[in-house]
Write an enzyme that holds these catalytic residues in place. Structure first.
Site, short mmCIF file in Angstrom:
data_model
loop_
_atom_site.label_atom_id
_atom_site.label_comp_id
_atom_site.label_asym_id
_atom_site.label_seq_id
_atom_site.Cartn_x
_atom_site.Cartn_y
_atom_site.Cartn_z
N HIS A 105 -12.31 -19.70 3.78
CA HIS A 105 -12.71 -21.10 3.57
C HIS A 105 -12.31 -21.59 2.18
CE1 HIS A 105 -14.84 -22.53 7.06
NE2 HIS A 105 -15.60 -21.46 7.11
N CYS A 110 -18.06 -20.15 13.56
CA CYS A 110 -18.05 -20.85 12.28
C CYS A 110 -18.87 -22.13 12.44
CB CYS A 110 -16.61 -21.20 11.91
SG CYS A 110 -16.47 -22.16 10.38
N HIS A 125 -14.23 -14.12 6.10
CA HIS A 125 -14.28 -15.46 6.70
C HIS A 125 -14.56 -16.52 5.62
CE1 HIS A 125 -15.39 -18.29 10.07
NE2 HIS A 125 -15.98 -18.88 9.04
N GLU A 126 -15.53 -16.22 4.75
CA GLU A 126 -15.91 -17.22 3.73
C GLU A 126 -14.83 -17.36 2.66
OE1 GLU A 126 -18.22 -19.07 4.61
OE2 GLU A 126 -19.05 -17.76 6.14
ZN LIG Z 1 -16.67 -20.75 8.67
#
Ligand SMILES: [Zn+2]
Length: 180
Positions: A148, A102, A144-145
């Site tokens: 966030h 990341c 993953h995004e």
């Molecule tokens: Zn990330």
């Protein structure tokens, strides 16, 4: 603040990738309401940051703007770069564990379990809703995004062993943030 207020408040010219443990990375991001010129400028700046940092994905909160959008380019190729506004996963299946990094956690890589394949629905920069089926790295980036956008970070996905293995790097990031 709605999404337009947040984008207007940002100094788009000087956006940088923010690092753990910056508290902005922990915010639940605001849905995007309007696709206007400032939003497009934000996206352009984010794409540039992502490519400059050799990332395959970058979420708006990583640039310090806590609104629900991210950019992804699974092949590192600017040609296949795609923007996902207000994304949501509408179907997911299978499980696969792979190494993940990341841009907000430089030097840290950890194995993370993710769904193997998924269907994501999002809005594009023209305001059209699209769906995309993806697997492999692409599916991992999407998950993953979206993490966030919900304030969920790599460190939350680490197992105990990985946390111990990365303990020093995490402490260094915390110390850098405290002294900044
Ligand atoms: Zn990330």
């Amino acid at each position: 603040m709605d999404s337009s207020d947040k984008i207007r408040a940002a100094d788009l010219a000087s956006l940088q990738v923010i690092k753990y443990p910056d508290p902005r990375l922990r915010e639940i991001c605001t849905p995007v309401e309007t696709i206007d010129e400032p939003l497009i400028q934000l996206v352009e700046r984010m794409c540039q940051l992502m490519l400059d940092n050799r990332g395959v994905g970058l979420a708006a909160p990583q640039a310090g703007v806590t609104v629900r959008l991210f950019a992804a380019s699974p092949s590192f190729d600017p040609e296949d770069l795609r923007v996902y506004i207000n994304p949501r996963i509408i179907e997911a299946s299978g499980t696969v564990e792979e190494e993940e990094g990341c841009l907000s956690f430089p030097q840290i890589f950890t194995k993370v379990k993710r769904n193997a394949t998924l269907t994501v629905e999002a809005t594009d920069l023209e305001g059209d809703i699209f769906q995309e089926e993806c697997g492999d790295l692409h599916s991992r980036i999407i998950q993953h995004e979206i993490d966030h956008l919900d304030g969920r970070l790599l460190v939350d996905r680490m197992g105990t062993v990985s946390k111990l293995a990365n303990r020093r790097s995490l402490k260094e990031l915390e110390a850098q943030f405290d002294s900044a």
